[in-house]
Motif scaffolding. Structure first.
Motif, mmCIF file in Angstrom:
data_model
loop_
_atom_site.group_PDB
_atom_site.id
_atom_site.type_symbol
_atom_site.label_atom_id
_atom_site.label_comp_id
_atom_site.label_asym_id
_atom_site.label_seq_id
_atom_site.Cartn_x
_atom_site.Cartn_y
_atom_site.Cartn_z
ATOM 1 N N GLU A 144 -10.905 -20.629 17.806
ATOM 2 C CA GLU A 144 -10.820 -22.024 18.220
ATOM 3 C C GLU A 144 -9.376 -22.466 18.464
ATOM 4 N N THR A 145 -8.420 -21.844 17.797
ATOM 5 C CA THR A 145 -7.011 -22.217 17.979
ATOM 6 C C THR A 145 -6.233 -20.972 18.387
ATOM 7 N N PRO A 146 -6.230 -20.648 19.688
ATOM 8 C CA PRO A 146 -5.541 -19.435 20.156
ATOM 9 C C PRO A 146 -4.082 -19.374 19.737
ATOM 10 N N SER A 147 -3.420 -20.531 19.677
ATOM 11 C CA SER A 147 -2.002 -20.528 19.293
ATOM 12 C C SER A 147 -1.820 -20.020 17.875
ATOM 13 N N ALA A 148 -2.792 -20.304 16.996
ATOM 14 C CA ALA A 148 -2.699 -19.816 15.622
ATOM 15 C C ALA A 148 -2.793 -18.301 15.576
ATOM 16 N N LEU A 149 -3.658 -17.730 16.423
ATOM 17 C CA LEU A 149 -3.793 -16.273 16.466
ATOM 18 C C LEU A 149 -2.516 -15.649 17.024
ATOM 19 N N ILE A 150 -1.932 -16.270 18.042
ATOM 20 C CA ILE A 150 -0.677 -15.757 18.596
ATOM 21 C C ILE A 150 0.407 -15.742 17.510
ATOM 22 N N GLY A 151 0.467 -16.818 16.726
ATOM 23 C CA GLY A 151 1.441 -16.878 15.645
ATOM 24 C C GLY A 151 1.204 -15.822 14.590
ATOM 25 N N ALA A 152 -0.079 -15.592 14.243
ATOM 26 C CA ALA A 152 -0.404 -14.574 13.242
ATOM 27 C C ALA A 152 -0.025 -13.185 13.728
ATOM 28 N N VAL A 153 -0.278 -12.922 15.006
ATOM 29 C CA VAL A 153 0.078 -11.616 15.575
ATOM 30 C C VAL A 153 1.594 -11.427 15.574
ATOM 31 N N GLU A 154 2.329 -12.478 15.898
ATOM 32 C CA GLU A 154 3.790 -12.373 15.883
ATOM 33 C C GLU A 154 4.299 -12.067 14.484
ATOM 34 N N ARG A 155 3.686 -12.664 13.465
ATOM 35 C CA ARG A 155 4.112 -12.382 12.086
ATOM 36 C C ARG A 155 3.820 -10.939 11.713
ATOM 37 N N LEU A 156 2.659 -10.445 12.113
ATOM 38 C CA LEU A 156 2.336 -9.042 11.851
ATOM 39 C C LEU A 156 3.324 -8.119 12.552
ATOM 40 N N ARG A 157 3.630 -8.447 13.795
ATOM 41 C CA ARG A 157 4.553 -7.613 14.563
ATOM 42 C C ARG A 157 5.955 -7.647 13.941
ATOM 43 N N SER A 158 6.345 -8.782 13.381
ATOM 44 C CA SER A 158 7.679 -8.881 12.776
ATOM 45 C C SER A 158 7.824 -7.961 11.576
ATOM 46 N N HIS A 159 6.711 -7.630 10.925
ATOM 47 C CA HIS A 159 6.733 -6.687 9.800
ATOM 48 C C HIS A 159 6.688 -5.233 10.272
ATOM 49 N N GLY A 160 6.398 -5.025 11.543
ATOM 50 C CA GLY A 160 6.347 -3.670 12.069
ATOM 51 C C GLY A 160 4.964 -3.131 12.314
ATOM 52 N N SER A 185 0.804 -1.225 0.000
ATOM 53 C CA SER A 185 0.000 0.000 0.000
ATOM 54 C C SER A 185 0.833 1.271 0.000
ATOM 55 N N GLY A 186 2.086 1.168 0.391
ATOM 56 C CA GLY A 186 2.917 2.361 0.500
ATOM 57 C C GLY A 186 2.870 3.011 1.862
ATOM 58 N N VAL A 187 1.966 2.548 2.747
ATOM 59 C CA VAL A 187 1.892 3.069 4.111
ATOM 60 C C VAL A 187 2.845 2.258 4.977
ATOM 61 N N MET A 188 3.710 2.951 5.711
ATOM 62 C CA MET A 188 4.657 2.252 6.564
ATOM 63 C C MET A 188 3.916 1.389 7.584
ATOM 64 N N PRO A 189 4.356 0.144 7.824
ATOM 65 C CA PRO A 189 3.662 -0.730 8.777
ATOM 66 C C PRO A 189 3.484 -0.101 10.160
ATOM 67 N N GLY A 190 4.453 0.714 10.603
ATOM 68 C CA GLY A 190 4.333 1.349 11.902
ATOM 69 C C GLY A 190 3.211 2.358 11.996
ATOM 70 N N ARG A 191 2.576 2.677 10.863
ATOM 71 C CA ARG A 191 1.434 3.591 10.862
ATOM 72 C C ARG A 191 0.113 2.839 10.682
ATOM 73 N N VAL A 192 0.141 1.532 10.793
ATOM 74 C CA VAL A 192 -1.077 0.715 10.676
ATOM 75 C C VAL A 192 -1.258 -0.082 11.964
ATOM 76 N N VAL A 193 -2.401 0.098 12.602
ATOM 77 C CA VAL A 193 -2.752 -0.644 13.816
ATOM 78 C C VAL A 193 -3.770 -1.707 13.441
ATOM 79 N N ILE A 194 -3.399 -2.953 13.568
ATOM 80 C CA ILE A 194 -4.312 -4.061 13.302
ATOM 81 C C ILE A 194 -5.154 -4.267 14.544
ATOM 82 N N GLU A 195 -6.430 -3.931 14.428
ATOM 83 C CA GLU A 195 -7.347 -3.989 15.565
ATOM 84 C C GLU A 195 -8.111 -5.309 15.515
ATOM 85 N N ILE A 196 -7.769 -6.216 16.433
ATOM 86 C CA ILE A 196 -8.343 -7.555 16.423
ATOM 87 C C ILE A 196 -9.716 -7.517 17.068
#
Length: 403
Positions: free
Chosen positions: A125-141, A108-119
């Motif tokens: 059903e699989t909390p561990s999957a959500l934790i993993g997805a959040v970690e991947r998002l955080r790794s991108h900034g 999109s051209g918007v820096m990841p640090g300017r996007v807040v993913i609001e869950i």
């Protein structure tokens, strides 16, 4: 990015509502909200996503909404503004749409640090999957927010698991807190707890000045609601919603103190005076039950007691004659007070370090009778021995006298 609209699904339009920083009096960013139409009629976000889910295209539609929100956001947002985007956990953990959503945002051209993913609040059903997805998002900034804390499934455990940058408090919390001093104090403690975990706090759903005042007193970081600005689909209007209205959080509002400390309450004055009489009489050798009669005659007085300088109780509690229904111990052993050790109670520790002063505790649950109490205490010296005198009053009763 590819075209933001999803063919055959409800048409997408974006509205933006400011999220305002109380400290700066300006918008830290904007939450993007879906305004959809289907079959030439407007429909709620819930209805729009229900159509997409029935079509088996929920993930596709969520991504299309996100792309549209980002495109509209970049048309008006300044360099310091962040975008809050609502996303369902099912999309974040989807093996196809989860990674594709990240690719959409990175393109999109918007820096990841300017996007807040609001869950969004939803069962996963699989909390561990959500934790993993959040970690991947955080790794991108990308920044992470949890929506609707205090309602349904968004609880403290989820905060610990996902370690969000922002927690948005459900609007019901501010609605209930503003009508009750006790609830307001609980909200303050909740904000303190979440701050201790290391997250910013947004109070959502603010519609009145009283709710705005309470948000200030609770030391929330950000606020959002109709009182400060309604969502708008006009990008020019959204850009204009950058500051807190003068009629909202001016100096008078910032100076407001709805949540005065218990020790500062004027309503406590007669209890302070009566406690002073109890202290003076007991130090002069008057028996404890007689020395305490003025305090125990006060409306919400519960009991007095004496501790030695190690925190162990000397003798039994002297109870007020009223409030019989408040004196029943939940567990029989707890009705026995002589010899109990209260050295960890704040009222005892504070009295030791400030001898001679009348200490007023914050409200806490009394283990002897399971009431919310406020304790007045003082460290005194009699015949070379140190004691801490204590006097409990019923906080729940005192609350009823507060404006």
């Amino acid at each position: 990015m590819i075209d933001a609209q999803a063919s055959g699904l409800p048409r997408i339009e974006s509205a933006f509502q400011p999220v305002l920083s109380l400290a700066h009096g300006a918008a830290v960013g904007y939450e993007a909200l879906l305004r959809a139409t289907h079959d030439e009629a407007s429909c709620s976000p819930e209805q729009a996503f229900a159509v997409a889910r029935r079509s088996g295209r929920y993930g596709e539609y969520e991504r299309a909404c996100t792309r549209h929100h980002v495109r509209r956001f970049v048309r008006f947002a300044g360099d310091e503004s962040v975008l809050f985007v609502n996303l369902h956990p099912d999309v974040l953990v989807d093996p196809v749409h989860g990674p594709a959503l990240v690719d959409d945002l990175l393109a999109s051209g918007v820096m990841p640090g300017r996007v807040v993913i609001e869950i969004l609040e939803a069962r996963q059903e699989t909390p561990s999957a959500l934790i993993g997805a959040v970690e991947r998002l955080r790794s991108h900034g990308f920044l992470i927010a949890l929506d609707d804390f205090g309602a349904g499934l968004t609880n403290l455990g989820r905060v610990w698991d996902l370690r969000p940058d922002v927690v948005k408090l459900d609007r019901e919390l501010i609605c209930k807190a503003v009508s009750s001093y006790r609830n307001a104090r609980s909200l303050l403690r909740l904000v303190d707890l979440l701050h201790d975990i290391g997250t910013f706090i947004v109070v959502e759903g603010i519609e009145t000045e009283d709710q705005a005042r309470l948000s200030v007193d609770c030391d929330a970081d950000f606020v959002q609601g109709y009182y400060f600005g309604r969502p708008t689909i006009e990008v020019e209007a959204a850009a204009a919603l950058t500051g807190i209205p003068t009629a909202g959080l001016d100096a008078q509002l910032m100076d407001a103190r709805k949540l005065r400390r218990v020790g500062d309450l004027d309503e406590l004055a007669p209890y302070r005076r009566a406690f002073g009489m109890f202290r003076d009489a007991w130090c002069a050798g008057v028996p404890v039950n007689e020395a305490a009669r003025h305090f125990l005659a006060c409306e919400w007085a519960l009991r007095v007691f004496v501790l030695d300088d190690t925190g162990k109780q000397v003798g039994e509690n002297i109870e007020a004659s009223r409030h019989d229904d408040r004196r029943r111990a939940t567990f029989p052993l707890l009705a026995r007070s002589t010899g109990a050790n209260w050295s960890k109670r704040a009222y005892f520790r504070d009295a030791l370090v400030r001898p001679g002063e009348t200490i007023v505790s914050e409200p806490y649950m009394s283990s002897s009778s399971k009431n919310l109490c406020v304790t007045l205490s003082a460290h005194v010296n009699v015949a070379g021995r140190g004691f801490v005198l204590g006097a409990d009053l019923l906080f729940e009763g005192l609350c009823h006298t507060l404006a």
